[in-house]
Design a protein around this motif. Structure first.
Motif, PDB file in Angstrom:
ATOM      1  N   PHE A  88       0.623  38.222  47.468  1.00  0.00           N
ATOM      2  CA  PHE A  88       0.443  38.900  46.188  1.00  0.00           C
ATOM      3  C   PHE A  88      -0.752  39.855  46.223  1.00  0.00           C
ATOM      4  CE2 PHE A  88       2.604  35.438  43.412  1.00  0.00           C
ATOM      5  CZ  PHE A  88       3.844  35.978  43.708  1.00  0.00           C
ATOM      6  N   SER A  89      -0.681  40.868  45.378  1.00  0.00           N
ATOM      7  CA  SER A  89      -1.778  41.811  45.199  1.00  0.00           C
ATOM      8  C   SER A  89      -2.944  41.081  44.516  1.00  0.00           C
ATOM      9  CB  SER A  89      -1.326  42.975  44.315  1.00  0.00           C
ATOM     10  OG  SER A  89      -1.038  42.504  43.001  1.00  0.00           O
ATOM     11  N   PRO A  90      -4.149  41.646  44.552  1.00  0.00           N
ATOM     12  CA  PRO A  90      -5.283  41.011  43.865  1.00  0.00           C
ATOM     13  C   PRO A  90      -5.015  40.759  42.380  1.00  0.00           C
ATOM     14  CG  PRO A  90      -6.074  42.713  45.343  1.00  0.00           C
ATOM     15  CD  PRO A  90      -4.575  42.821  45.335  1.00  0.00           C
ATOM     16  N   GLU A  91      -4.300  41.694  41.723  1.00  0.00           N
ATOM     17  CA  GLU A  91      -4.019  41.541  40.293  1.00  0.00           C
ATOM     18  C   GLU A  91      -3.110  40.343  40.036  1.00  0.00           C
ATOM     19  OE1 GLU A  91      -3.652  44.343  41.944  1.00  0.00           O
ATOM     20  OE2 GLU A  91      -5.134  45.710  41.078  1.00  0.00           O
ATOM     21  N   LEU A  92      -2.044  40.207  40.826  1.00  0.00           N
ATOM     22  CA  LEU A  92      -1.142  39.064  40.658  1.00  0.00           C
ATOM     23  C   LEU A  92      -1.827  37.763  41.055  1.00  0.00           C
ATOM     24  CD1 LEU A  92       2.375  40.339  41.849  1.00  0.00           C
ATOM     25  CD2 LEU A  92       1.699  39.611  39.555  1.00  0.00           C
ATOM     26  N   THR A  93      -2.674  37.829  42.079  1.00  0.00           N
ATOM     27  CA  THR A  93      -3.387  36.630  42.525  1.00  0.00           C
ATOM     28  C   THR A  93      -4.305  36.113  41.426  1.00  0.00           C
ATOM     29  OG1 THR A  93      -3.320  37.305  44.845  1.00  0.00           O
ATOM     30  CG2 THR A  93      -4.976  35.681  44.228  1.00  0.00           C
ATOM     31  N   VAL A  94      -5.039  36.997  40.785  1.00  0.00           N
ATOM     32  CA  VAL A  94      -5.931  36.544  39.719  1.00  0.00           C
ATOM     33  C   VAL A  94      -5.124  35.985  38.550  1.00  0.00           C
ATOM     34  CG1 VAL A  94      -6.158  38.709  38.384  1.00  0.00           C
ATOM     35  CG2 VAL A  94      -8.062  37.112  38.471  1.00  0.00           C
ATOM     36  N   LEU A 143     -14.980  31.695  41.377  1.00  0.00           N
ATOM     37  CA  LEU A 143     -15.180  31.095  42.697  1.00  0.00           C
ATOM     38  C   LEU A 143     -14.026  31.413  43.639  1.00  0.00           C
ATOM     39  CD1 LEU A 143     -16.813  29.126  44.521  1.00  0.00           C
ATOM     40  CD2 LEU A 143     -15.437  27.273  43.546  1.00  0.00           C
ATOM     41  N   LEU A 144     -12.793  31.376  43.119  1.00  0.00           N
ATOM     42  CA  LEU A 144     -11.607  31.519  43.972  1.00  0.00           C
ATOM     43  C   LEU A 144     -11.220  32.973  44.244  1.00  0.00           C
ATOM     44  CD1 LEU A 144      -9.380  28.629  42.550  1.00  0.00           C
ATOM     45  CD2 LEU A 144     -10.680  28.650  44.678  1.00  0.00           C
ATOM     46  N   VAL A 145     -11.402  33.852  43.275  1.00  0.00           N
ATOM     47  CA  VAL A 145     -10.959  35.242  43.481  1.00  0.00           C
ATOM     48  C   VAL A 145     -12.056  36.264  43.219  1.00  0.00           C
ATOM     49  CG1 VAL A 145      -8.537  34.730  42.981  1.00  0.00           C
ATOM     50  CG2 VAL A 145     -10.055  35.389  41.104  1.00  0.00           C
ATOM     51  N   GLY A 146     -13.277  35.784  42.999  1.00  0.00           N
ATOM     52  CA  GLY A 146     -14.370  36.690  42.662  1.00  0.00           C
ATOM     53  C   GLY A 146     -14.735  37.676  43.757  1.00  0.00           C
ATOM     54  N   GLN A 147     -14.348  37.373  45.000  1.00  0.00           N
ATOM     55  CA  GLN A 147     -14.680  38.284  46.097  1.00  0.00           C
ATOM     56  C   GLN A 147     -13.735  39.474  46.184  1.00  0.00           C
ATOM     57  OE1 GLN A 147     -14.796  35.821  49.618  1.00  0.00           O
ATOM     58  NE2 GLN A 147     -16.900  35.162  49.238  1.00  0.00           N
TER      59      GLN A 147
END
Length: 313
Positions: A88-94, A143-147
């Motif tokens: 998934f893209s960063p947007e879908l992942t978040v 924590l999980l997607v902040g990077q």
């Protein structure tokens, strides 16, 4: 009649979604209503809670601790892992991670009742995870997607206080001090919540019409996998730790059924409409899967099993 309308929630959600997909103009201008609608849902939830629900935290402390730990560990990590698996893209992942990091959904209480679970424990877990989620949801998401995605942790925390904590607290207070008046409107509260969720779903579908057409099936598969693993691991972990079937069914619903409406609202407020797609599809699917599982379990009553030791209630 009212209960029948509420039980058909998945049907209404699908019908409104189809309408929003083919007639998006009917809902796109309602984007600003998502947060107020969610606030209404949280107020309605608070009106169904009493101080006694929070006292049950002590009575069922071991089961509640395990369920809460699973809620804020298994579901966020599963969401991230599935997102990576599907590329998934960063947007879908978040969006997926937000679904995993929010508290349990209020529908878990209904499913627990239908499945012969422990309703008192279910309500206590929902209330507890809702309060803890005010802090844990933004922290875990960061924590999980902040990077890979800028997660406004402070802004999310303040919003959750306003959207969740304040309305729930007001609802509990009203229920405690104006019990007779609240009792009179109690039968319509689930309908109010259902209508609010259905409208939120329709708005997000309308805003994501093109994305749903191209990616909807893949996201739906990810959501189904996330929900199924949450239900299975919630039940399996409880059995592994020696809890009886009644408790295990309760925790399974609390872990597997998320407050995806909140995830959707947070995604829309702090990220993009694309990030709201997992929460939207989860809102529809978890009610379908929860209803199916509750129906299966309702035909297999757990009463014949000896109750677990009180220390493991």
């Amino acid at each position: 009649m009212l209960n029948r309308i509420i039980q058909l929630f998945p049907v209404w959600a699908i019908l409104f979604s189809v309408c929003a997909f083919y007639q998006p103009a009917l809902f796109t201008d309602l984007k600003a209503a998502i947060v107020p609608l969610l606030t209404i849902i949280m107020l309605a939830m608070g009106l169904t809670l009493t101080p006694a629900d929070f006292r049950h935290v002590v009575t069922y402390r071991h089961a509640l601790l395990l369920g809460t730990a699973l809620q804020f560990s298994v579901m966020p990590l599963l969401a991230l892992g599935i997102s990576l698996l599907f590329g998934f893209s960063p947007e879908l992942t978040v969006g997926m991670v937000l679904v995993g990091c929010v508290a349990g959904g209020t529908s878990s209480n209904v499913m627990t009742f239908l499945a012969g679970g422990n309703v008192a424990l279910s309500i206590s877990m929902t209330a507890t995870s809702t309060l803890l989620g005010v802090v844990l949801t933004p922290l875990l998401t960061g924590l999980l997607v902040g990077q890979s995605v800028d997660v406004p942790i402070t802004g999310m925390l303040l919003s959750l206080v306003k959207i969740v904590l304040v309305p729930v607290a007001i609802g509990v207070a009203l229920n405690a001090f104006l019990r007779r008046q609240v009792k009179a409107v109690e039968p319509v509260l689930p309908l109010v919540s259902m209508l609010s969720i259905v409208i939120i779903i329709a708005i997000v579908v309308a805003l994501n019409r093109d994305n749903l057409a191209s990616q909807g099936l893949v996201i739906a598969l990810a959501v189904i996998l996330h929900n199924s693993l949450g239900l299975g691991l919630g039940y399996g972990a409880c059995r592994l730790f020696g809890f009886d079937r009644r408790i295990s069914r309760t925790v399974a619903f609390e872990v597997g059924l998320q407050n995806s409406g909140l995830a959707t609202a947070l995604a829309m407020k702090f990220f993009t409409p694309i990030a709201a797609m997992p929460g939207t599809l989860f809102s529809v699917w978890h009610n379908i899967s929860g209803s199916i599982l509750a129906g299966i379990w309702s035909k297999r009553p757990p009463q014949d099993e000896p109750q677990a030791d009180p220390a493991y209630r």
